[in-house]
Design an enzyme around this catalytic site. Structure first.
Site, PDB file in Angstrom:
ATOM      1  N   SER A  89      24.221  -1.533 -91.821  1.00 35.93           N
ATOM      2  CA  SER A  89      23.657  -0.187 -91.848  1.00 35.93           C
ATOM      3  C   SER A  89      22.147  -0.278 -92.076  1.00 35.93           C
ATOM      4  O   SER A  89      21.499  -1.284 -91.752  1.00 35.93           O
ATOM      5  CB  SER A  89      24.367   0.604 -92.951  1.00 35.93           C
ATOM      6  OG  SER A  89      23.912   1.933 -92.978  1.00 35.93           O
ATOM      7  N   LYS A 132      23.075   5.636 -88.348  1.00 33.46           N
ATOM      8  CA  LYS A 132      23.534   4.777 -89.453  1.00 33.46           C
ATOM      9  C   LYS A 132      24.353   5.558 -90.472  1.00 33.46           C
ATOM     10  O   LYS A 132      25.278   5.014 -91.081  1.00 33.46           O
ATOM     11  CB  LYS A 132      22.333   4.094 -90.120  1.00 33.46           C
ATOM     12  CG  LYS A 132      21.613   3.076 -89.223  1.00 33.46           C
ATOM     13  CD  LYS A 132      22.476   1.868 -88.864  1.00 33.46           C
ATOM     14  CE  LYS A 132      21.640   0.734 -88.273  1.00 33.46           C
ATOM     15  NZ  LYS A 132      22.437  -0.446 -87.891  1.00 33.46           N
TER      16      LYS A 132
END
Ligand code: NAP
Length: 272
Positions: free
Chosen positions: A148, A166
């Site tokens: 992420s 993300k």
């Protein structure tokens, strides 16, 4: 410090680790750390040439390596790579979903197609990888780690597309942790901070001295290395983290604690 100073060089012997976007940067660093502790490593990306170069570096570490080009947006191609990797190296026990697109663009300048492209690579591509690897991970009671970024929970200038993507990846991770927990499959995310010598940093902190200034603004006073992230990925997939699922592990030297102000100043200065 080498990972084998702490972990056994045989910790992942007999385990196949599949890494999307494994041909470069942070994901290649993750691949090297898994290889150093005995894993068989499979990588995919869009460029076979780039993968072949990365595979040659990985083979020098001394364990089996598999590399097949696949665009994570193309489910059939990615599923074929994941199936072939399992058949060649052994059933996949760890999936790292690391492929991503990023470029700085203000929300008014990015085209709808550019925005969609990042969502497609990050969110759809991560789901594709997890979905295609599921039958193998179910068999091995394996784990998935998504790569992420701080943009998932903190606003950054020129990063609306990445923030949306993300954040979607992290929520997908939590939902899969719930759905697949019954199969013993653990799902987690890693949030790397600013990592030196990566494409991400070259794009987001360009300009003379920008990375040095950013490093001084990180509480730990340095940029991260690809090995910093590779070691965290090995830990999360290891038996040491056997009760950890649904977690976002931030490995950023504390950068997020101070907000995105320094980055905003650097990015605005360099780009705007
Ligand atoms: P990178 O070297 O550009 O890594 C991205 C990889 O993904 C490349 O190998 C690329 O290979 C692959 N990729 C891109 N689009 C793809 C697609 N459609 N299908 C398959 N593979 C694709 O950049 P990086 O900076 O190391 O970033 C790696 C990960 O860390 C990303 O998830 C990024 O968001 C995250 N991250 C990085 C930083 C940082 O400081 N660099 C900070 C936070 C998070 P091809 O182009 O050959 O396909």
């Amino acid at each position: 410090m080498q990972i084998t100073d702490v972990f056994s060089k045989d910790l992942f012997r007999g385990t196949t680790v599949f890494i999307t976007g494994g041909g470069s940067g942070i994901n290649l660093g993750i691949a090297k750390n898994f290889a150093a502790v005995g894993a068989s490593v499979a990588i995919c990306g869009r460029s076979q040439e780039r993968l072949d170069g990365a595979a040659a570096e990985l083979r020098e570490i001394g364990n089996p390596v598999f590399a097949q080009a696949a665009d994570v947006r193309d489910y059939a191609a990615l599923e074929a790579a994941i199936t072939n990797a399992g058949q060649t190296l052994g059933t996949i026990g760890v999936l790292i979903a690391g492929a991503a697109g990023n470029f700085p663009a203000s929300a008014e300048a990015i085209t709808p197609n550019g925005f969609k492209s990042v969502l497609d690579i990050d969110v759809l591509g991560s789901f594709h990888a997890a979905r295609a690897a599921f039958p193998q991970l179910k068999e091995t009671r394996g784990s998935i780690t998504f790569i992420s970024a701080g943009q998932a929970f903190q606003a950054y200038p020129y990063q609306a597309h990445v923030g949306a993507a993300k954040a979607g990846v992290d929520m997908l991770m939590r939902d899969l942790a719930v759905d697949w927990g019954k199969h013993g499959i653990r799902c987690n995310s890693i949030v790397p901070g600013p990592i030196a010598d990566t494409e991400g940093m070259r794009r987001l902190a360009p300009g003379e001295g920008a990375q040095g200034k950013l490093a001084r603004a990180v509480p730990l006073q340095r940029l991260g290395s690809v090995d910093d992230i590779g070691r965290v990925a090995v830990f999360l997939a290891s038996p040491l983290a056997s009760y950890v699922t649904g977690t976002v592990l931030v490995a950023d030297g504390g950068q997020n604690l101070l907000g995105s102000g320094m980055w905003a100043a650097l990015a605005m200065g360099a780009l705007g």
